[in-house]
Design a protein around this motif. Structure first.
Motif: not given
Length: 374
Positions: A107-122
């Protein structure tokens, strides 16, 4: 060639025009002027002294390269028109599974692009390293062949175009093309999401390395995908007979993706590395790009409890999956997390990288160079 006399002017003005159309008119020019009596031009190009067999060989090689380029362009054009998310069933049915994996579901689990998770620090942490890695490896991805620009009025004489002079055509020259800056490459980040990645916070290091690779590939404008893989525990919904891929970055949107979904890299259940490598390799093989790279970010400990897929069995199956991918002209590189990699892990991935995040650009860059210049 008498037909070349078509370019000889009979007036002073005509002579000037004719000279301009053939070159600079310098003493060392490969084309001599026309005499007052109207004698045709003589071509004393220094290439005339070359071995005709060697010239023919070069022409055939050049033609082959140009046809190869046109074929890739056509395949890319076709893929753009039909690009879509392939279904898990289509992927599974396209692979000839051995007995070890035939009972597995996928199975493949897909997520929307540019989700609300914040990658700025990384991103801030690894961006300077990404620029360093991009600068280091870009020359090794650039195409080696410079396809000539034909049909020019000035330049070097194109022997294949001289027939045009019979039709009063003067575009019988060519110029060497500038090296293309477009990289004909696709890459895939396959990230281990097994429970063992919780030890020593290996999943955090994998997340950093994944973001470093993503930003590097974006900097180089290389299309890529990123997937977190794991396999069910026995007590879960499908009683363990399920391999899951969590799509974090898709090929189609990779160059505009901010990498937010890479923050989902975490430790989950078991892992069936050989199965997941074959799935990722199949997705890469379907891409039109000439060069294909599969980066497997893992601690090198495949284990799936449902059928004791681990230790020797899992490691040898993973090695076979890597060999199968390499036969499809896919470069496979392992990025190790944890203690010093075991001999078994080195066997699984002959191109194996082991490093902390800061020196990773130099170590990974050296491994890519070695793999690309084999």
């Amino acid at each position: 060639l008498p037909a070349l006399g078509l370019f000889c002017g009979r007036t002073e003005e005509g002579e000037k025009e004719s000279t301009e159309s053939f070159g600079t008119g310098d003493k060392d020019s490969s084309v001599s002027g026309c005499s007052d009596s109207g004698t045709p031009y003589s071509f004393d190009d220094e290439d005339d002294e070359d071995d005709p067999i060697e010239e023919l060989s070069e022409l055939m090689e050049e033609a082959s390269d140009e046809l190869d380029m046109l074929d890739r362009q056509e395949r890319k054009s076709e893929s753009k028109g039909t690009e879509r998310d392939i279904t898990p069933m289509e992927l599974c049915n396209s692979i000839d599974w051995n007995e070890l994996h035939k009972a597995m579901k996928f199975d493949i689990i897909r997520h929307p692009i540019n989700s609300d998770l914040d990658p700025a620090g990384l991103i801030k942490q690894v961006k300077p390293l990404a620029k360093k890695l991009a600068k280091e490896i870009k020359p090794y991805f650039l195409p080696k062949n410079n396809y000539p620009q034909r049909g020019k009025k000035r330049g070097r004489i194109d022997a294949r175009a001289l027939y045009k002079t019979s039709f009063n055509e003067d575009r019988v020259f060519y110029k060497k093309a500038e090296p293309s800056q477009r990289l004909d490459v696709a890459a895939y980040l396959l990230i281990d999401g097994s429970g063992s990645m919780s030890d020593q916070s290996k999943y955090i290091r994998a997340r950093e390395a994944a973001m470093l690779c993503h930003l590097t590939l974006k900097e180089l404008q290389i299309v890529h995908a990123a997937t977190l893989f794991d396999a069910e525990f026995r007590r879960e919904r499908h009683r363990g007979y399920m391999v899951r891929h969590e799509a974090l970055i898709n090929f189609s949107t990779s160059l505009i993706d901010n990498g937010a979904n890479l923050m989902r890299v975490r430790h989950k259940s078991d892992n069936r590395d050989g199965y997941s490598i074959r799935i990722a390799a199949k997705e890469l093989a379907m891409r039109p790009e000439k060069k294909k790279i599969l980066l497997v970010l893992s601690d090198g400990e495949p284990y799936h409890g449902i059928d004791h897929y681990g230790c020797g069995v899992g490691q040898m199956d993973s090695r076979r999956a890597v060999i199968e991918a390499e036969r499809d002209n896919i470069i496979v590189i392992g990025i190790h997390f944890g203690e010093v990699p075991s001999e078994a892990h080195k066997l699984m991935y002959p191109n194996l990288v082991y490093s902390k995040i800061e020196p990773l650009p130099s170590v990974l860059g050296a491994t890519l160079k070695r793999a690309l210049t084999k």
